[in-house]
Design a protein around this motif. Structure first.
Motif, PDB file in Angstrom:
ATOM      1  N   UNK A   1       0.912  -1.263   0.100  1.00 39.72           N
ATOM      2  CA  UNK A   1      -0.039  -0.038   0.139  1.00 39.72           C
ATOM      3  C   UNK A   1       0.977   1.118   0.022  1.00 39.72           C
ATOM      4  N   UNK A   2       1.994   1.196   0.598  1.00 45.17           N
ATOM      5  CA  UNK A   2       2.800   2.379   0.904  1.00 45.17           C
ATOM      6  C   UNK A   2       3.507   2.415  -0.347  1.00 45.17           C
ATOM      7  N   UNK A   3       3.950   1.391  -1.078  1.00 43.20           N
ATOM      8  CA  UNK A   3       4.760   1.807  -2.228  1.00 43.20           C
ATOM      9  C   UNK A   3       3.865   1.843  -3.325  1.00 43.20           C
ATOM     10  N   UNK A   4       2.644   1.598  -3.507  1.00 42.21           N
ATOM     11  CA  UNK A   4       1.727   2.101  -4.557  1.00 42.21           C
ATOM     12  C   UNK A   4       1.529   3.756  -4.413  1.00 42.21           C
ATOM     13  N   UNK A   5       1.201   4.129  -3.219  1.00 45.64           N
ATOM     14  CA  UNK A   5       0.967   5.458  -3.124  1.00 45.64           C
ATOM     15  C   UNK A   5       1.951   6.495  -3.335  1.00 45.64           C
ATOM     16  N   UNK A   6       3.285   5.939  -2.985  1.00 47.03           N
ATOM     17  CA  UNK A   6       4.337   6.714  -3.061  1.00 47.03           C
ATOM     18  C   UNK A   6       4.993   6.754  -4.423  1.00 47.03           C
ATOM     19  N   UNK A   7       4.886   5.367  -5.157  1.00 44.87           N
ATOM     20  CA  UNK A   7       5.379   5.607  -6.449  1.00 44.87           C
ATOM     21  C   UNK A   7       4.501   5.540  -7.621  1.00 44.87           C
TER      22      UNK A   7
ATOM     23  N   UNK B   1       3.039  -2.712 -11.361  1.00 47.98           N
ATOM     24  CA  UNK B   1       3.811  -3.861 -10.834  1.00 47.98           C
ATOM     25  C   UNK B   1       5.032  -3.362 -10.332  1.00 47.98           C
ATOM     26  N   UNK B   2       5.439  -2.417 -11.288  1.00 50.81           N
ATOM     27  CA  UNK B   2       6.667  -1.640 -11.001  1.00 50.81           C
ATOM     28  C   UNK B   2       6.818  -0.812  -9.660  1.00 50.81           C
ATOM     29  N   UNK B   3       5.630  -0.221  -9.564  1.00 48.70           N
ATOM     30  CA  UNK B   3       5.231   0.783  -8.299  1.00 48.70           C
ATOM     31  C   UNK B   3       5.510  -0.094  -7.122  1.00 48.70           C
TER      32      UNK B   3
END
Length: 302
Positions: free
Chosen positions: A182-188, A291-293
């Motif tokens: 979740x953190x990675x998605x919203x950050x990247x 997927x990359x995010x």
């Protein structure tokens, strides 16, 4: 600067230093009679220039949401001052979409865990020395045996530390995994989606070879259509299941070919096959971008 002097016309512009004789600088256009702004003036400026019926925001949103391709056609025709700039519109709606999506607590990835489901499932792992027996799954592994994720050789060369990050991710609990993704998605994801705009425009450039359209025109179309998608997806998240949600879905699907027809002017068949290819290519790019995010979130998780 004294308050009394705020309403007097100075001999020179305070912004560029040019000689002035009226209420506006002839060089840069700034007002010459300056004073400390009040809250009422800020509210009046916002309503007058952006929210009012004749304001830029209202006219922009009406054409963006209800007249596919009209905003791009207006911009290409040279009528630009009456609308919000394309990049500013895209960025504003992008930020708003991801903020609303985050507030909705949308579950990005669901892990199926039962019993020891938080432990990574390992198959075809050899125990002991080479040539040893094959272990069928994680339940047969001793608790103290380390698990190593195998990655494709090109990925190992490009990101040599990613395997350790993935192993660390595999050892996390279900809740920790969900939070990392979740953190990675919203950050990247906002950056990844923005970087896909030039690729979207490149697809259009290839699909409309020989049309005489410049690459910048395709970028403009990409910004407008994706800004529309942000609005519709945000509405889709907060709309309850039912007929209205079905209508939103249909409008989201039909909007792009309609906009392409208005801006590029091809026949229905010529628009249809280009739309199918564009939809497939951009959908694949978007999936890989997400997927990359998520992968970046795993790689930089601590």
């Amino acid at each position: 600067m004294e308050a009394a002097g705020h309403h007097e016309v100075p001999p020179h512009c305070r912004n560029c230093g040019a000689a002035v004789g009226g209420h506006y600088c002839p060089e840069c256009g700034q007002e010459t009679r300056l004073h400390v702004p009040s809250l009422a003036e800020f509210v009046h400026e916002f309503i007058g220039h952006y929210v009012a019926v004749e304001g830029r925001l209202w006219g922009t949103l009406v054409r963006l949401l209800f007249r596919p391709g009209a905003l791009t056609a207006e911009y290409l025709a040279g009528r630009r001052r009456r609308y919000v700039e394309p990049l500013r519109l895209y960025l504003s709606l992008s930020i708003l979409f991801f903020a609303l999506m985050k507030l909705s607590n949308t579950e990005l990835v669901q892990f199926n865990s039962k019993g020891d489901g938080d432990k990574p499932a390992v198959t075809q792992q050899h125990a002991g020395k080479p040539g040893g027996p094959v272990i069928g799954g994680a339940e047969d592994l001793p608790d103290d045996m380390p698990h190593h994720t195998t990655l494709p050789a090109p990925l190992e060369r490009l990101a040599p530390g990613f395997r350790q990050s993935l192993d660390h991710f595999d050892r996390m609990s279900t809740e920790q995994k969900s939070e990392v993704l979740r953190t990675g998605f919203y950050h990247y994801a906002p950056y990844v989606v923005f970087c896909l705009m030039p690729l979207f425009a490149l697809y259009l450039k290839l699909l409309y070879l020989g049309s005489g359209r410049r690459y910048g025109e395709h970028v403009l179309f990409a910004l407008h259509t994706n800004a529309f998608a942000f609005v519709m997806l945000a509405a889709f998240i907060y709309t309850p299941e039912g007929f209205l949600k079905f209508v939103l879905f249909c409008w989201l699907v039909l909007y792009l070919p309609w906009a392409m027809k208005r801006v590029y002017g091809k026949s229905r068949w010529g628009t249809a096959w280009r739309w199918v290819l564009l939809f497939g290519l951009h959908g694949l790019s978007l999936a890989l971008g997400v997927v990359a995010a998520l992968g970046l979130g795993v790689a930089f998780a601590h």
